[in-house]
Design a protein around this motif. Structure first.
Motif, PDB file in Angstrom:
ATOM      1  N   GLN A 269       0.798  -1.230   0.000  1.00  0.00           N
ATOM      2  CA  GLN A 269       0.000   0.000   0.000  1.00  0.00           C
ATOM      3  C   GLN A 269       0.833   1.284   0.000  1.00  0.00           C
ATOM      4  O   GLN A 269       0.329   2.349  -0.290  1.00  0.00           O
ATOM      5  CB  GLN A 269      -1.029   0.009   1.136  1.00  0.00           C
ATOM      6  CG  GLN A 269      -0.462   0.040   2.532  1.00  0.00           C
ATOM      7  CD  GLN A 269      -0.172  -1.374   3.071  1.00  0.00           C
ATOM      8  OE1 GLN A 269       0.023  -2.313   2.302  1.00  0.00           O
ATOM      9  NE2 GLN A 269      -0.153  -1.519   4.377  1.00  0.00           N
TER      10      GLN A 269
ATOM     11  N   ARG B 178       3.683   1.672  -1.836  1.00  0.00           N
ATOM     12  CA  ARG B 178       4.564   1.774  -3.001  1.00  0.00           C
ATOM     13  C   ARG B 178       4.257   2.999  -3.848  1.00  0.00           C
ATOM     14  O   ARG B 178       5.140   3.781  -4.177  1.00  0.00           O
ATOM     15  CB  ARG B 178       4.457   0.500  -3.838  1.00  0.00           C
ATOM     16  CG  ARG B 178       5.140  -0.633  -3.124  1.00  0.00           C
ATOM     17  CD  ARG B 178       4.816  -1.958  -3.713  1.00  0.00           C
ATOM     18  NE  ARG B 178       5.422  -2.984  -2.857  1.00  0.00           N
ATOM     19  CZ  ARG B 178       5.105  -4.251  -2.880  1.00  0.00           C
ATOM     20  NH1 ARG B 178       4.184  -4.685  -3.720  1.00  0.00           N
ATOM     21  NH2 ARG B 178       5.697  -5.100  -2.081  1.00  0.00           N
ATOM     22  N   GLU B 179       2.964   3.128  -4.209  1.00  0.00           N
ATOM     23  CA  GLU B 179       2.545   4.265  -5.049  1.00  0.00           C
ATOM     24  C   GLU B 179       2.889   5.603  -4.372  1.00  0.00           C
ATOM     25  O   GLU B 179       3.598   6.416  -4.953  1.00  0.00           O
ATOM     26  CB  GLU B 179       1.036   4.124  -5.331  1.00  0.00           C
ATOM     27  CG  GLU B 179       0.443   5.231  -6.162  1.00  0.00           C
ATOM     28  CD  GLU B 179       0.541   4.949  -7.655  1.00  0.00           C
ATOM     29  OE1 GLU B 179       0.310   3.790  -8.056  1.00  0.00           O
ATOM     30  OE2 GLU B 179       0.863   5.884  -8.403  1.00  0.00           O
ATOM     31  N   PRO B 180       2.411   5.822  -3.127  1.00  0.00           N
ATOM     32  CA  PRO B 180       2.705   7.120  -2.498  1.00  0.00           C
ATOM     33  C   PRO B 180       4.202   7.389  -2.328  1.00  0.00           C
ATOM     34  O   PRO B 180       4.640   8.529  -2.501  1.00  0.00           O
ATOM     35  CB  PRO B 180       2.003   7.042  -1.138  1.00  0.00           C
ATOM     36  CG  PRO B 180       1.540   5.657  -0.966  1.00  0.00           C
ATOM     37  CD  PRO B 180       1.465   5.030  -2.313  1.00  0.00           C
TER      38      PRO B 180
ATOM     39  N   SER C  32       5.979   7.955  -5.915  1.00  0.00           N
ATOM     40  CA  SER C  32       5.593   9.186  -6.606  1.00  0.00           C
ATOM     41  C   SER C  32       6.338  10.405  -6.050  1.00  0.00           C
ATOM     42  O   SER C  32       6.351  11.457  -6.674  1.00  0.00           O
ATOM     43  CB  SER C  32       4.079   9.392  -6.539  1.00  0.00           C
ATOM     44  OG  SER C  32       3.695   9.501  -5.201  1.00  0.00           O
TER      45      SER C  32
ATOM     46  N   GLU D 126       6.093  -2.286 -14.472  1.00  0.00           N
ATOM     47  CA  GLU D 126       4.915  -1.449 -14.266  1.00  0.00           C
ATOM     48  C   GLU D 126       5.381  -0.046 -13.934  1.00  0.00           C
ATOM     49  O   GLU D 126       6.417   0.108 -13.291  1.00  0.00           O
ATOM     50  CB  GLU D 126       4.108  -1.961 -13.071  1.00  0.00           C
ATOM     51  CG  GLU D 126       3.414  -3.263 -13.320  1.00  0.00           C
ATOM     52  CD  GLU D 126       2.657  -3.702 -12.073  1.00  0.00           C
ATOM     53  OE1 GLU D 126       1.845  -2.908 -11.558  1.00  0.00           O
ATOM     54  OE2 GLU D 126       2.896  -4.822 -11.619  1.00  0.00           O
ATOM     55  N   GLN D 127       4.593   0.943 -14.343  1.00  0.00           N
ATOM     56  CA  GLN D 127       4.911   2.308 -13.935  1.00  0.00           C
ATOM     57  C   GLN D 127       4.207   2.531 -12.603  1.00  0.00           C
ATOM     58  O   GLN D 127       2.992   2.525 -12.535  1.00  0.00           O
ATOM     59  CB  GLN D 127       4.376   3.307 -14.970  1.00  0.00           C
ATOM     60  CG  GLN D 127       5.047   3.203 -16.331  1.00  0.00           C
ATOM     61  CD  GLN D 127       6.482   3.701 -16.328  1.00  0.00           C
ATOM     62  OE1 GLN D 127       6.819   4.629 -15.606  1.00  0.00           O
ATOM     63  NE2 GLN D 127       7.338   3.064 -17.118  1.00  0.00           N
ATOM     64  N   ILE D 128       4.993   2.723 -11.550  1.00  0.00           N
ATOM     65  CA  ILE D 128       4.374   2.988 -10.254  1.00  0.00           C
ATOM     66  C   ILE D 128       4.883   4.335  -9.763  1.00  0.00           C
ATOM     67  O   ILE D 128       6.092   4.528  -9.616  1.00  0.00           O
ATOM     68  CB  ILE D 128       4.660   1.864  -9.256  1.00  0.00           C
ATOM     69  CG1 ILE D 128       4.047   0.580  -9.827  1.00  0.00           C
ATOM     70  CG2 ILE D 128       4.079   2.186  -7.881  1.00  0.00           C
ATOM     71  CD1 ILE D 128       4.039  -0.581  -8.923  1.00  0.00           C
ATOM     72  N   GLY D 129       3.956   5.254  -9.544  1.00  0.00           N
ATOM     73  CA  GLY D 129       4.342   6.618  -9.175  1.00  0.00           C
ATOM     74  C   GLY D 129       5.304   7.209 -10.195  1.00  0.00           C
ATOM     75  O   GLY D 129       6.198   7.971  -9.843  1.00  0.00           O
TER      76      GLY D 129
ATOM     77  N   THR E  47       8.947  -0.122 -12.565  1.00  0.00           N
ATOM     78  CA  THR E  47       9.125  -0.963 -11.380  1.00  0.00           C
ATOM     79  C   THR E  47       9.019  -2.436 -11.738  1.00  0.00           C
ATOM     80  O   THR E  47       8.175  -2.822 -12.538  1.00  0.00           O
ATOM     81  CB  THR E  47       8.030  -0.629 -10.339  1.00  0.00           C
ATOM     82  OG1 THR E  47       8.127   0.764 -10.020  1.00  0.00           O
ATOM     83  CG2 THR E  47       8.177  -1.439  -9.076  1.00  0.00           C
TER      84      THR E  47
END
Ligand code: HEC
Ligand code: HEC
Ligand code: HEC
Ligand code: HEC
Length: 466
Positions: free
Chosen positions: A229, A231-233, A236, A257-260, A264
């Motif tokens: 939970q 990873r994104e915050p 980014s 995957e593009q994360i933030g 990734t």
């Protein structure tokens, strides 16, 4: 330092490194690889090994194993060059075990990792364990956002020169993940804001480059141990990294995957696979992921000798511990199943043909007769005072015996006139061995009938009956 001397020193250092590599790898592998000339670089990523030194080959998904991981790595490296070997943390098991912990560290040393971000499971062992992991000749930990008493617990970044690439690896622990570690250990740590910590690490590395007259890295990797939970915050807020390699996400390994906004890749789960991430340089010189492959650590792979020998040493230590320290006194005295045959011939003969009656044969076939990790479930009462020790010392207690299910004491049983109130088999006993990992299809409705002894009156009556 004048440039010529520096070049000379570098050459000697390189020579030492090279001879080090040749000396430490017993197979003397040729890692020049076809791809190394093509300007590509491969990153090998593992994670969540959880203390799993060697799998048992019980049913259930294979969990890899370190000696086969080593064989697989050598094979991959022969095709694509040595590459950079990284681990995303949780090397040691969830529950601390000093023997397994120390053998994990030694095994990872033999595997030749370039950088490892410690997971919360490593932190749970405490600061002295983290320090011991990094003793001279130890493991290359990396973590930029965790300090203790103002001092970093590991170097924030590491620089790896490989196949014409200069790679900067920055280690990061997710702040929420760190909340999972043991409260008394967490209290000794300061976790810095990830964005600030990464920016500081990058600035520090750039400063070191300038001081050494080195060019900027070709690739900046963030090696992170993080909860899903956050990873994104977290990602980014982070700038200046080319690629994030993150601890296990069960459902999504093996893809970019593009994360933030950051490309990734997740580490494959449970040490079952090695992710091989191949990069090349774009026309503008920036790195680009061109391929991600998951290579399963198959049980058909041969074991690499050095790691397998280290495992043998581990099983010796483990057995000593079980037999000397855990001399548990069970509820009942355990006897050879054959002793029951004197009266219960029908059930005994049936049992002989049942998998329980030759569970030890499986261990012989697997060549693991010295392995205490098998004895717990493939023998009668290993670790208990009257239980299995070895074929030589306790013949007849190999295999899953009568008393593993029928918890009755023979002396009391034959003294009763006639034996009465013999307790029914408690089906929850099955779960002690039929665990999710070792018997994933276990269903009492299916398994219990298959393990129930056939009816049949005792062939011999105790003396008092006659
Ligand atoms: C000296 C003979 C003798 C030996 C040895 C013996 N038993 Fe028994 N066992 C009996 C007798 C007699 C009964 C009572 C049978 C009856 O009531 O029909 C019995 C009953 C049982 C029952 C209950 C059977 C039922 O119908 O519910 C179980 C289970 C059992 N024994 C298991 C064992 C196990 C396991 C061992 C070895 C640890 C063992 N026995 C050793 C004689 C023996
Ligand atoms: C002490 C550990 C242990 C206990 C307790 C145990 N088992 Fe097992 N069981 C095993 C092992 C080990 C095997 C595999 C033996 C082999 O083939 O090497 C096995 C195999 C089996 C099989 C055969 C599976 C197959 O694929 O053919 C059945 C059925 C089974 N167990 C049922 C049970 C039931 C039901 C219970 C509880 C009443 C139970 N077991 C209790 C260890 C145990
Ligand atoms: C936690 C208990 C447990 C431990 C520990 C364990 N086993 Fe098993 N093993 C089982 C059970 C239960 C089965 C049967 C599962 C089934 O059929 O559902 C089994 C089955 C097997 C099988 C498949 C049976 C066959 O005939 O091929 C192999 C192989 C095996 N075990 C090897 C090992 C080895 C080697 C070790 C030690 C490294 C080990 N096991 C440790 C519980 C265990
Ligand atoms: C995997 C567990 C398991 C093992 C191992 C096992 N049994 Fe049983 N046995 C059962 C179950 C389940 C029953 C059914 C009665 C019950 O639930 O208690 C049973 C029933 C019996 C009975 C009563 C038979 C009748 O007349 O109905 C005897 C006697 C017996 N077992 C003896 C043995 C002996 C002797 C051995 C070892 C050679 C053995 N058992 C091994 C699970 C096991």
């Amino acid at each position: 330092m004048n440039p010529r001397r520096r070049a000379l020193l570098l050459l000697t250092a390189f020579g030492l490194l090279l001879s080090g590599i040749l000396l430490t790898s017993c197979m003397g592998p040729d890692w020049s690889g076809s791809a190394s000339g093509s300007g590509e670089l491969t990153l090998y990523l593992t994670g969540t090994t959880d203390g799993n030194l060697e799998p048992c080959n019980c049913p259930g998904q294979p969990r890899g194993g370190l000696s086969r991981r080593s064989t697989l790595l050598n094979t991959l490296r022969q095709a694509s060059g040595r590459g950079v070997l990284l681990d995303a943390g949780d090397v040691t098991p969830i529950v601390s075990d000093p023997i397994i912990d120390s053998y994990m560290v030694r095994s990872y040393g033999l595997l030749g990792y370039d950088a490892i971000v410690p997971g919360d499971q490593e932190f749970d062992r405490g600061l002295s364990f983290l320090a011991s992991m990094q003793q001279p000749g130890g493991l290359p930990l990396v973590a930029c956002d965790v300090t203790a008493g103002g001092r970093p617990v590991a170097p924030p970044w590491r620089r790896i020169e490989r196949q014409g690439w200069s790679v900067l690896v920055v280690g990061l622990l997710g702040p929420q993940t760190m909340m999972l570690s043991e409260p008394d250990i967490r209290a000794q740590l300061e976790v810095i804001d990830p964005a600030k910590a990464v920016a500081a690490a990058l600035a520090d590395a750039a400063q070191a480059d300038r001081a050494a007259g080195r060019r900027a890295p070709d690739l900046i990797v963030l090696l992170a141990h993080m909860d899903p939970q956050e990873r994104e915050p977290v990602l980014s807020t982070i700038h200046g990294v080319d690629l994030a390699l993150i601890s296990t996400e069960m459902s999504r390994p093996g893809q970019v995957e593009q994360i933030g906004g950051v490309p990734t890749v997740y580490a494959p789960p449970a040490g079952r696979q090695i992710a091989a991430i191949t990069l090349k340089r774009r026309r503008d010189g920036r790195p680009q992921v061109v391929d991600v492959q998951l290579h399963p650590v198959e049980q058909t792979l041969p074991r690499e000798r050095k790691l397998w020998e280290l495992y043998q040493a581990y099983t010796f230590d483990e057995r000593q511990r079980t037999l000397t320290l855990v001399d548990k006194v069970g509820k009942i005295d355990l006897v050879e199943s054959e002793r029951c045959a004197a009266c219960h011939r029908t059930q005994y003969d049936w049992w002989l043909k049942h998998p329980h009656g030759h569970a030890w044969q499986t261990i012989v076939r697997e060549q693991r007769t010295g392995d205490p990790n098998c004895m717990r479930c493939h023998t009668t009462g290993f670790g208990f005072k009257t239980g299995f020790v070895s074929i030589e010392r306790t013949p007849g207690l190999q295999n899953v015996g009568c008393q593993d299910c029928h918890q009755i004491d023979l002396t009391t049983h034959v003294a009763a006139k006639p034996p009465k109130n013999v307790p029914r088999v408690d089906p929850s006993l099955c779960l002690g061995c039929h665990t999710i990992a070792n018997s994933p299809d276990f269903d009492p409705d299916v398994y219990l009938p298959k393990a129930t002894c056939p009816p049949g009156a005792p062939t011999t009556q105790p003396a008092y009956h006659r």
